[in-house]
Write a protein that holds these residues in place. Structure first.
Motif, short mmCIF file in Angstrom:
data_model
loop_
_atom_site.label_atom_id
_atom_site.label_comp_id
_atom_site.label_asym_id
_atom_site.label_seq_id
_atom_site.Cartn_x
_atom_site.Cartn_y
_atom_site.Cartn_z
N MET A 77 0.82 -1.21 0.00
CA MET A 77 0.00 0.00 0.00
C MET A 77 0.86 1.27 0.00
SD MET A 77 -3.27 -0.71 -0.15
CE MET A 77 -4.19 0.62 0.65
N GLU A 78 1.95 1.25 0.77
CA GLU A 78 2.86 2.41 0.78
C GLU A 78 3.46 2.64 -0.60
OE1 GLU A 78 5.79 1.64 3.73
OE2 GLU A 78 4.32 1.47 5.35
N GLN A 79 3.89 1.55 -1.25
CA GLN A 79 4.52 1.68 -2.56
C GLN A 79 3.53 2.17 -3.61
OE1 GLN A 79 8.01 1.19 -3.01
NE2 GLN A 79 7.67 1.34 -0.80
N LEU A 80 2.29 1.71 -3.53
CA LEU A 80 1.28 2.18 -4.48
C LEU A 80 1.00 3.67 -4.30
CD1 LEU A 80 -1.24 -0.80 -4.45
CD2 LEU A 80 0.04 0.04 -6.43
N ALA A 81 0.84 4.09 -3.05
CA ALA A 81 0.57 5.50 -2.79
C ALA A 81 1.72 6.38 -3.30
CB ALA A 81 0.35 5.73 -1.31
N ALA A 82 2.96 5.89 -3.16
CA ALA A 82 4.12 6.65 -3.62
C ALA A 82 4.23 6.65 -5.14
CB ALA A 82 5.39 6.08 -3.01
N SER A 83 3.69 5.63 -5.78
CA SER A 83 3.82 5.47 -7.22
C SER A 83 2.69 6.17 -7.99
CB SER A 83 3.85 3.99 -7.58
OG SER A 83 4.02 3.78 -8.95
N LEU A 84 1.49 6.16 -7.43
CA LEU A 84 0.32 6.68 -8.13
C LEU A 84 0.06 8.13 -7.70
CD1 LEU A 84 -1.94 3.50 -7.78
CD2 LEU A 84 -0.63 4.22 -9.80
N THR A 85 1.02 8.99 -7.92
CA THR A 85 0.95 10.35 -7.39
C THR A 85 -0.04 11.24 -8.13
OG1 THR A 85 2.87 10.91 -8.78
CG2 THR A 85 3.30 10.30 -6.46
N ASP A 86 -0.49 10.82 -9.31
CA ASP A 86 -1.47 11.62 -10.05
C ASP A 86 -2.90 11.36 -9.62
OD1 ASP A 86 0.40 12.97 -11.60
OD2 ASP A 86 0.47 11.38 -13.11
N TRP A 87 -3.08 10.44 -8.67
CA TRP A 87 -4.41 10.10 -8.21
C TRP A 87 -4.43 10.07 -6.68
CZ3 TRP A 87 -1.81 7.65 -12.14
CH2 TRP A 87 -2.39 7.66 -13.41
N PRO A 88 -5.43 10.63 -6.02
CA PRO A 88 -5.57 10.45 -4.58
C PRO A 88 -5.88 8.98 -4.28
CG PRO A 88 -7.00 12.21 -5.39
CD PRO A 88 -6.47 11.50 -6.59
N VAL A 89 -5.13 8.37 -3.35
CA VAL A 89 -5.26 6.94 -3.08
C VAL A 89 -5.75 6.72 -1.65
CG1 VAL A 89 -4.03 4.73 -2.89
CG2 VAL A 89 -3.44 6.33 -4.73
N SER A 90 -6.79 5.92 -1.50
CA SER A 90 -7.29 5.50 -0.19
C SER A 90 -7.92 4.13 -0.36
CB SER A 90 -8.32 6.50 0.35
OG SER A 90 -9.47 6.51 -0.46
N ASP A 91 -8.39 3.53 0.71
CA ASP A 91 -9.16 2.29 0.54
C ASP A 91 -10.65 2.64 0.56
OD1 ASP A 91 -10.19 2.17 3.23
OD2 ASP A 91 -8.30 1.27 3.89
N THR A 92 -11.49 1.63 0.36
CA THR A 92 -12.92 1.89 0.15
C THR A 92 -13.65 2.28 1.43
OG1 THR A 92 -13.39 -0.48 0.36
CG2 THR A 92 -13.10 0.41 -1.87
N THR A 93 -12.98 2.28 2.58
CA THR A 93 -13.66 2.78 3.78
C THR A 93 -14.04 4.25 3.60
OG1 THR A 93 -11.49 3.26 4.79
CG2 THR A 93 -12.54 1.17 5.38
N THR A 94 -13.33 4.95 2.71
CA THR A 94 -13.69 6.33 2.38
C THR A 94 -15.12 6.43 1.86
OG1 THR A 94 -11.37 6.70 1.76
CG2 THR A 94 -12.95 8.37 1.08
N LEU A 95 -15.57 5.35 1.21
CA LEU A 95 -16.94 5.30 0.68
C LEU A 95 -17.92 4.64 1.64
CD1 LEU A 95 -16.12 4.11 -2.97
CD2 LEU A 95 -16.70 6.44 -2.24
N GLY A 96 -17.42 4.27 2.83
CA GLY A 96 -18.27 3.56 3.77
C GLY A 96 -18.40 2.08 3.46
N ILE A 97 -17.43 1.52 2.71
CA ILE A 97 -17.47 0.11 2.31
C ILE A 97 -16.23 -0.58 2.87
CG2 ILE A 97 -17.51 -1.51 0.38
CD1 ILE A 97 -18.70 0.75 -1.33
#
Length: 370
Positions: free
Chosen positions: A302-322
């Motif tokens: 997850m850390e590596q993905l967040a560092a790599s996908l800098t053009d997109w805000p990255v979170s898990d689906t709990t942000t959507l209540g899922i």
């Protein structure tokens, strides 16, 4: 109306079961359970995934054993949420994928399950064969989940979003007001799990601790990034029968420190996701990425993905209540609901199906519990 979803992912480590209520266009998660698949059965599944000549008797044995675990998961969930079989309209059953061959001479996707046995064991109708229905209408059987992602976004009052699944295979869905598209990217946890099992005799690299301690082997990573599947145009789908132990054995991995191979496999997952996002999702930069699947527990990944996908805000689906652990299983509860209500699913832009279709086949229980 209450529906259950039952799923075993490509990691083949557990059977997940969820209960959802669908009412007036809304869904509510009532609960979920995960029942471990014991080591011997998991090994039999892995053998089946890579065996094109499996005997009928072995296949039937595997089907029976898995169906017993499906029933165990269903009964555990009903006990947990204090519901009876009569309270459930139907079960959406995926089954364990062992072969996904949508481009074979006679296209097919094989999920191991016995819906008839299960329906009679638990006393609830079972709806399955979702991928086979899509293939029958000209699709490639995967990914099925983009339509459910669009539904989940609508529940959260959002018009746009990108869903990234980190199961055995990584797949992505891009939802916008004008379109929905989705495809399988490549391996998420599948290869890392296989290497961990081979080297450490553990089912997976817990939190990515082992990968974190290794160093990336650049020349090996460069070879992997040239894999033919990664270069395919859309629509495309893959499975663990491609990214398999045999895939790993093409390379002389014993020539490298095992921990460095694990670090490189993790980098392969990250780089293949980033490459597809840059190549196929560049027009959607800035759209939030919502990650789900058991890979969210791999902190290093997850850390590596967040560092790599800098053009997109990255979170898990709990942000959507899922809950990210249950989203994929929820798909099959939703598909069962759609089949029961005769709601067609439009997968033309994701699987290449010729037209929207009512997915799945229903097996009615006998009314007599085992």
């Amino acid at each position: 109306m209450l529906f259950l979803g039952v799923n075993t992912g490509t990691s083949a480590d557990a059977v997940d079961c969820v209960a959802y209520e669908f009412d007036q266009g809304q869904q509510e998660l009532l609960g979920g359970v995960s029942v471990d698949i014991h080591k011997k059965l998991r090994q039999e599944i892995m053998v089946a995934v890579e065996d094109d000549t499996m005997s009928i008797s072995n296949l039937m044995s595997l089907r029976h054993q898995l169906t017993l675990v499906y029933a165990q998961a269903i009964e555990a969930l009903l006990e947990k949420i204090t519901l009876a079989p009569d309270d459930i309209k139907a079960i959406g059953l995926h089954g364990q994928t062992i072969h996904h061959r949508p481009h074979a001479q006679y296209p097919y996707s094989l999920q191991v399950e016995d819906a008839h046995q299960l329906a009679d064991m638990v006393g609830i109708d079972v709806i399955g064969q979702f991928r086979s229905t899509d293939i029958a209408t000209g699709g490639i059987g995967a990914p099925l989940i983009p339509a459910y992602h669009q539904y989940c976004l609508s529940q959260a009052n959002k018009e746009s979003g990108i869903f990234l699944n980190l199961g055995g295979i990584a797949n992505v869905t891009i939802c916008s007001p004008s379109s929905t598209s989705g495809w399988d990217i490549g391996p998420a946890n599948a290869l890392m799990d296989l290497w961990t099992q081979s080297c450490l005799q553990k089912p997976f690299d817990d939190a990515g601790v082992w990968a974190r301690s290794g160093r990336i082997i650049d020349d090996l990573l460069a070879q992997w990034m040239q894999d033919p599947y990664l270069q395919k145009s859309l629509p495309k789908s893959t499975g663990r029968d491609y990214f398999s132990r045999a895939w790993l054995e093409r390379y002389q991995l014993n020539d490298y420190p095992p921990v460095d191979v694990q670090a490189t496999l993790c980098a392969f997952t990250v780089n293949s996701i980033r490459a597809d996002m840059n190549r196929l999702a560049s027009s959607h930069t800035g759209t939030p990425i919502y990650i789900y699947g058991k890979g969210v527990k791999n902190e290093f990944l997850m850390e590596q993905l967040a560092a790599s996908l800098t053009d997109w805000p990255v979170s898990d689906t709990t942000t959507l209540g899922i809950d990210p652990e249950w989203l994929e299983c929820g798909l099959f509860a939703w598909l069962a609901f759609c089949r029961d209500a005769r709601i067609p699913i439009d997968l033309r832009s994701t699987t290449g199906a010729r037209q929207p279709a009512i997915l799945g086949a229903r097996v009615r229980h006998s009314g007599l519990r085992a």
